[in-house]
Scaffold this motif. Structure first.
Motif, PDB file in Angstrom:
ATOM      1  N   SER A   1       0.076   9.805   5.358  1.00 18.38           N
ATOM      2  CA  SER A   1       1.146   8.858   5.192  1.00 18.38           C
ATOM      3  C   SER A   1       2.706   9.333   5.412  1.00 18.38           C
ATOM      4  O   SER A   1       3.449   8.821   5.534  1.00 18.38           O
ATOM      5  CB  SER A   1       0.908   8.053   4.071  1.00 18.38           C
TER       6      SER A   1
ATOM      7  N   ASP B   1       2.637  16.374  -1.596  1.00 25.97           N
ATOM      8  CA  ASP B   1       1.900  15.418  -2.681  1.00 25.97           C
ATOM      9  C   ASP B   1       2.113  16.345  -3.978  1.00 25.97           C
ATOM     10  O   ASP B   1       2.339  17.427  -4.173  1.00 25.97           O
ATOM     11  CB  ASP B   1       0.448  15.934  -2.176  1.00 25.97           C
TER      12      ASP B   1
ATOM     13  N   ALA C   1      -0.393  10.027  -5.677  1.00 28.30           N
ATOM     14  CA  ALA C   1      -1.438   9.076  -5.520  1.00 28.30           C
ATOM     15  C   ALA C   1      -2.637   9.552  -6.419  1.00 28.30           C
ATOM     16  O   ALA C   1      -3.428   8.896  -7.189  1.00 28.30           O
ATOM     17  CB  ALA C   1      -1.776   9.025  -4.029  1.00 28.30           C
ATOM     18  N   HIS C   2      -2.799  10.743  -6.529  1.00 32.78           N
ATOM     19  CA  HIS C   2      -3.912  11.404  -7.425  1.00 32.78           C
ATOM     20  C   HIS C   2      -3.612  12.077  -8.597  1.00 32.78           C
ATOM     21  O   HIS C   2      -4.436  12.487  -9.266  1.00 32.78           O
ATOM     22  CB  HIS C   2      -4.778  12.396  -6.578  1.00 32.78           C
TER      23      HIS C   2
ATOM     24  N   SER D   1       0.796  -0.943   0.025  1.00 38.22           N
ATOM     25  CA  SER D   1      -0.112   0.030   0.048  1.00 38.22           C
ATOM     26  C   SER D   1       0.926   1.250   0.042  1.00 38.22           C
ATOM     27  O   SER D   1       2.183   1.139   0.251  1.00 38.22           O
ATOM     28  CB  SER D   1      -0.993  -0.015   1.251  1.00 38.22           C
ATOM     29  N   GLY D   2       0.323   2.392  -0.374  1.00 40.58           N
ATOM     30  CA  GLY D   2       1.064   3.462  -0.444  1.00 40.58           C
ATOM     31  C   GLY D   2       1.510   3.952   0.972  1.00 40.58           C
ATOM     32  O   GLY D   2       2.461   4.815   1.223  1.00 40.58           O
ATOM     33  N   TYR D   3       0.558   3.690   1.908  1.00 41.33           N
ATOM     34  CA  TYR D   3       0.906   4.046   3.305  1.00 41.33           C
ATOM     35  C   TYR D   3       2.178   3.301   3.685  1.00 41.33           C
ATOM     36  O   TYR D   3       2.826   4.032   4.288  1.00 41.33           O
ATOM     37  CB  TYR D   3      -0.423   3.922   4.204  1.00 41.33           C
TER      38      TYR D   3
ATOM     39  N   SER E   1      -4.889  15.645  -1.908  1.00 38.35           N
ATOM     40  CA  SER E   1      -5.910  14.629  -1.664  1.00 38.35           C
ATOM     41  C   SER E   1      -7.196  15.231  -1.321  1.00 38.35           C
ATOM     42  O   SER E   1      -8.149  14.899  -1.795  1.00 38.35           O
ATOM     43  CB  SER E   1      -5.571  13.531  -0.842  1.00 38.35           C
TER      44      SER E   1
ATOM     45  N   HIS F   1      -0.330  14.359   2.632  1.00 39.43           N
ATOM     46  CA  HIS F   1      -1.038  13.436   3.080  1.00 39.43           C
ATOM     47  C   HIS F   1      -0.458  12.788   4.574  1.00 39.43           C
ATOM     48  O   HIS F   1       0.592  12.747   4.732  1.00 39.43           O
ATOM     49  CB  HIS F   1      -1.035  12.224   2.135  1.00 39.43           C
TER      50      HIS F   1
ATOM     51  N   THR G   1      -0.104   5.228  -6.133  1.00 38.14           N
ATOM     52  CA  THR G   1      -0.799   4.091  -5.574  1.00 38.14           C
ATOM     53  C   THR G   1      -1.725   3.753  -6.701  1.00 38.14           C
ATOM     54  O   THR G   1      -2.462   4.217  -7.781  1.00 38.14           O
ATOM     55  CB  THR G   1      -1.762   4.853  -4.552  1.00 38.14           C
TER      56      THR G   1
ATOM     57  N   LYS H   1      -6.137   4.062  -6.500  1.00 39.10           N
ATOM     58  CA  LYS H   1      -6.644   5.311  -7.052  1.00 39.10           C
ATOM     59  C   LYS H   1      -7.198   5.332  -8.361  1.00 39.10           C
ATOM     60  O   LYS H   1      -7.999   4.177  -8.787  1.00 39.10           O
ATOM     61  CB  LYS H   1      -6.121   6.573  -6.678  1.00 39.10           C
TER      62      LYS H   1
ATOM     63  N   ASP I   1       4.513  12.372  -3.567  1.00 40.00           N
ATOM     64  CA  ASP I   1       3.455  11.365  -3.439  1.00 40.00           C
ATOM     65  C   ASP I   1       2.420  11.802  -4.453  1.00 40.00           C
ATOM     66  O   ASP I   1       1.609  12.647  -4.579  1.00 40.00           O
ATOM     67  CB  ASP I   1       2.911  11.501  -2.196  1.00 40.00           C
TER      68      ASP I   1
ATOM     69  N   GLY J   1      -2.662  -1.447  -3.985  1.00 43.34           N
ATOM     70  CA  GLY J   1      -1.021  -1.260  -3.826  1.00 43.34           C
ATOM     71  C   GLY J   1      -0.343  -0.174  -4.244  1.00 43.34           C
ATOM     72  O   GLY J   1      -1.194   0.893  -4.193  1.00 43.34           O
TER      73      GLY J   1
HETATM   74  C1  PLP Z   1      -4.572   7.155  -0.658  1.00 45.76           C
HETATM   75  C2  PLP Z   1      -3.205   7.862  -0.425  1.00 45.76           C
HETATM   76  C3  PLP Z   1      -2.086   7.243   0.145  1.00 45.76           C
HETATM   77  C4  PLP Z   1      -2.255   5.893   0.613  1.00 45.76           C
HETATM   78  O1  PLP Z   1      -2.166   4.779  -0.272  1.00 45.76           O
HETATM   79  P1  PLP Z   1      -2.735   3.733   0.109  1.00 45.76           P
HETATM   80  O2  PLP Z   1      -2.265   2.610  -1.244  1.00 45.76           O
HETATM   81  O3  PLP Z   1      -4.279   3.672  -0.242  1.00 45.76           O
HETATM   82  O4  PLP Z   1      -2.280   3.240   1.298  1.00 45.76           O
HETATM   83  C5  PLP Z   1      -0.956   8.098   0.096  1.00 45.76           C
HETATM   84  N1  PLP Z   1      -0.815   9.331  -0.199  1.00 45.76           N
HETATM   85  C6  PLP Z   1      -1.953  10.072  -0.818  1.00 45.76           C
HETATM   86  C7  PLP Z   1      -1.821  11.414  -1.217  1.00 45.76           C
HETATM   87  C8  PLP Z   1      -3.024   8.983  -0.903  1.00 45.76           C
HETATM   88  O5  PLP Z   1      -4.374   9.555  -1.419  1.00 45.76           O
END
Ligand code: PLP
Length: 401
Positions: free
Chosen positions: A147, A188, A219-220, A119-121, A192, A145, A248, A251, A217, A257
């Protein structure tokens, strides 16, 4: 029961009181969350409590979470590999689909090496203690975020400087004042809860000028922005050995993952030492296979991004015309600021009564006094559905003000 037993019983009761009193205060502050069990796949409509709700709360931005090709890839891998990876990657959980996925991710994102995490976290918790130490100063955007924040906490760098959101003047000043041996800027790519994009070109040039490394990061951003959906970093045209990017899968790729990409020199070391890579079970092969298929869809199907963008423009225009305080956004995330926690919950209730589901976001996910509706779009929505959202929100907004 002896005195000791009695005392520990008393202690247990006192502890329980502490937790329940804190919980009650939490409820009084309007902070209680009550997740609703979803009874079907992700999509514009979600089945909840026997009802079909029009949903604008999923991070499945490209509509791949229930894509038949992605599901078929998962099923095929399920038949061949079963469900679990069996062990961490460094023991015997490193599956052929994971190896293949890492290769394809490195190719897609044009980086030397990709490392998959479950996971990203977990990725952030694992990599940051390897990258940062007492000789490191970390510069972190105030809206990063959770994490990233927790990764920094675990890494315990010599110094942490939180700069106001997007404030490059403050960051430059802090970098100039820094006497640390090593510097990391963490941000980020797309924020998010605000949906805005970090000023990545400025960040990269500041990083270069001050000898700092950059952890982004995305993720988005991944899947949503840039050529072939490579994300905010590719969109800003950033390259360089001193940049690490996290994406991630949960999303826009619609699976679960995460991946970290970067130059081989640092990635090879992280693969040896990141504790969440060493001590956490590897991503199941079926998720690796599904993600591989999702990457192929993301690369090939630019119409999904075009559609998301088109819907986003329609939503932004509609909300502005209705006089609603939407934050500007070119991503899938469109926040409408409500301010007060109770207000946002009243909006949430009103929308749910109208059959609409939008995420009501309160502190600590966002700063105090900035509770908001976080509208997220997917490529599977229609403009008609977006118009329905705007109209319902306009009515509910009036009814609650
Ligand atoms: C969702 C998210 C994460 C965590 O990712 P997961 O794979 O869901 O644990 C990390 N950083 C950002 C900005 C996120 O939105």
């Amino acid at each position: 029961m002896g005195i000791g037993g009695f005392q520990s019983l008393l202690g247990y009761n006192l502890m329980m009181n502490v937790y329940s009193e804190r919980h009650e205060a939490w409820q009084r502050a309007g902070l209680e969350r009550q997740p609703l069990p979803v009874q079907g796949p992700q999509g514009p409509f979600l089945q909840v409590g026997g009802r079909k709700m029009l949903a604008f709360c999923s991070n499945d931005y490209l509509g791949l979470a229930n894509d038949p090709r992605v599901c078929a890839a998962a099923e095929e891998a399920l038949r061949h590999y079963g469900v679990g990876a069996g062990a961490s990657a460094l023991v015997c959980g490193y599956s052929a689909p994971q190896a293949d996925l890492e290769e394809r991710l490195a190719d897609w994102l044009q980086q030397e090496r990709a490392l998959v995490f479950s996971s990203g976290y977990l990725a952030h918790l694992g990599i940051m203690p390897v990258l940062m130490d007492q000789e490191t100063e970390v510069f972190s955007d105030a809206l990063n975020h959770a994490s990233l924040i927790d990764g920094i906490r675990l890494a315990r760098p010599g110094r942490v400087t939180v700069y106001p959101h997007g404030d490059m003047t403050a960051l430059e000043q802090a970098l100039r004042n820094s006497t640390a041996l090593r510097r990391w800027i963490v941000t980020d790519g797309v924020f998010s809860m605000d949906g805005d994009v970090a000023p990545l070109q400025v960040l990269a040039s500041l990083a270069e000028r001050h000898g700092a490394w950059l952890l982004i990061d995305d993720a988005h951003g991944m899947g949503v922005l840039g050529p072939e959906g490579r994300g905010s970093v590719a969109d800003a045209g950033l390259t360089g050995e001193h940049i690490l990017v996290l994406g991630t899968f949960g999303k826009a790729l619609g699976t679960a993952g995460a991946v970290l990409v970067g130059a081989r020199g640092v990635m090879d070391w992280l693969a040896q030492r990141a504790r969440t890579h060493m001590f956490s079970t590897a991503l199941p092969p079926l998720l690796c296979a599904a993600t591989r298929e999702a990457v192929a869809c993301v690369r090939a199907e630019s119409f999904r991004r075009a559609r998301l963008h088109h819907l986003g423009l329609g939503l932004q225009n509609g909300l502005r015309r209705a006089g609603l305080p939407v934050l500007p956004s070119v991503t899938a995330i469109h926040p409408v600021l409500a301010g007060d926690n109770r207000r946002v919950m009243a909006l949430d209730r009103g929308l749910k009564e109208a059959g609409l589901w939008v995420a009501a976001i309160r502190p600590p996910a966002v700063p105090e006094g900035t509770a908001r509706l976080r509208i997220s779009l997917t490529a599977l929505h229609t403009m008609h559905q977006v118009e329905r959202l705007v109209e319902s929100l306009r009515q509910v907004w009036e009814a609650t003000s």
